[in-house]
Design an enzyme around this catalytic site. Structure first.
Site, short mmCIF file in Angstrom:
data_model
loop_
_atom_site.label_atom_id
_atom_site.label_comp_id
_atom_site.label_asym_id
_atom_site.label_seq_id
_atom_site.Cartn_x
_atom_site.Cartn_y
_atom_site.Cartn_z
N TYR A 163 16.31 -82.81 57.71
CA TYR A 163 17.58 -82.74 58.55
C TYR A 163 17.73 -81.57 59.13
O TYR A 163 17.51 -80.38 58.86
CB TYR A 163 18.73 -83.22 57.56
CG TYR A 163 19.19 -82.24 56.40
CD1 TYR A 163 19.74 -81.18 56.63
CD2 TYR A 163 18.73 -82.27 54.99
CE1 TYR A 163 20.14 -80.12 55.70
CE2 TYR A 163 18.75 -81.30 54.02
CZ TYR A 163 19.75 -80.18 54.54
OH TYR A 163 19.92 -79.19 53.24
N CYS A 164 18.61 -81.61 60.13
CA CYS A 164 19.13 -80.28 60.98
C CYS A 164 20.71 -80.41 61.18
O CYS A 164 21.36 -80.99 60.27
CB CYS A 164 18.38 -80.34 62.18
SG CYS A 164 18.48 -81.69 63.25
#
Length: 262
Positions: free
Chosen positions: A70-71
């Site tokens: 995830y970012c």
């Protein structure tokens, strides 16, 4: 490597990613935001990942290990996920929407309609003044329904609660999880069920003690063996710098831990 040889890359919604994390205790979660954001907050168990460290993880992890990345918003995570995909990792996931929606989804309590509960579980919830609409809400001493059922040795209720998707990693006011509490009534069946549900074997409570230490110090060799066989770490030390072997209360427990004494 040609595009056709790449392992498939999957993009998941925050809800789907949260469900996957709950269902797959061995999943490797990476956070590719900047280090400051990572230090401020990140998912429990997530590792910070930068592009220069990708080659390290590509060689360290088995290709069968599920990987979720995830970012901030779900863009950079796709780039990083593709790197793993290109190296034929079998299951690679990028989270659409990024960290915040995923963190919120994981924070959602396990919900169940009252009419979904068995008669026994419904009565149990009333008995201990739990909210039947929120199966993760803690009650007295920070015990959740799962913890209370484990402490009471209620195997059937534990099985039902696990099937309803309750949080096995929740900790009570002393920092203990349901695993420690299941050891109190000496319930091998409940301990085994919790292990199979992916509960952390080496959670340390507010005194730094693990369930393995408790079973050793309280002369529960049958549970001590079960935890050791499942992979509990006998080298963990509590806040008094003692390991399970140094806390063993009986010859039977000491015998099981003798290989860890050195």
């Amino acid at each position: 490597m040609t595009i056709a040889e790449r392992a498939p890359l999957q993009c998941l919604s925050a809800t789907e990613a949260a469900a996957l994390i709950r269902a797959e205790p061995d999943i490797k979660v990476f956070d590719v935001r900047d280090m400051q954001s990572f230090k401020q907050e990140h998912l429990a168990g997530a590792m910070h990942l930068t592009e220069d460290r990708v080659p390290l993880w590509l060689t360290r992890l088995e290709k069968t290990t599920p990987v979720l990345i995830y970012c901030y918003h779900g863009n950079s995570s796709k780039t990083f996920a593709q790197m793993f995909s290109d190296f034929r990792f079998a299951r690679v996931y990028s989270v659409d929407g990024g960290y915040r929606p995923l963190a919120n989804a994981l924070a959602e309590p396990a919900k169940a309609a009252v009419d979904e509960l068995s008669e026994a579980l419904a009565a149990f919830m009333v008995q201990w003044d739990f909210d039947p609409r929120d199966l993760n809400a803690p009650g007295e001493h920070g015990l959740t329904p799962l913890m209370r059922a484990a402490l009471s040795g209620e195997q059937g209720l534990v099985t039902e609660l696990l099937a309803l998707g309750v949080d096995v990693h929740a900790r009570n006011d002393d920092g203990n999880t349901a695993l420690w509490l299941a050891c109190v009534p000496r319930s091998t069946a409940i301990v085994q069920a919790l292990i199979e549900a992916g509960i952390s074997l080496d959670n340390r409570n507010d005194a730094g003690s693990t369930a393995l230490m408790y079973t050793a110090s309280s002369d529960r060799p049958e549970l001590l063996k079960l935890l050791l066989d499942a992979g509990a770490d006998p080298q963990v030390r509590n806040f008094d710098d003692l390991r399970a072997v140094e806390l063993a209360a009986s010859a039977a427990c000491l015998k099981l831990l003798r290989h860890t004494a050195d």
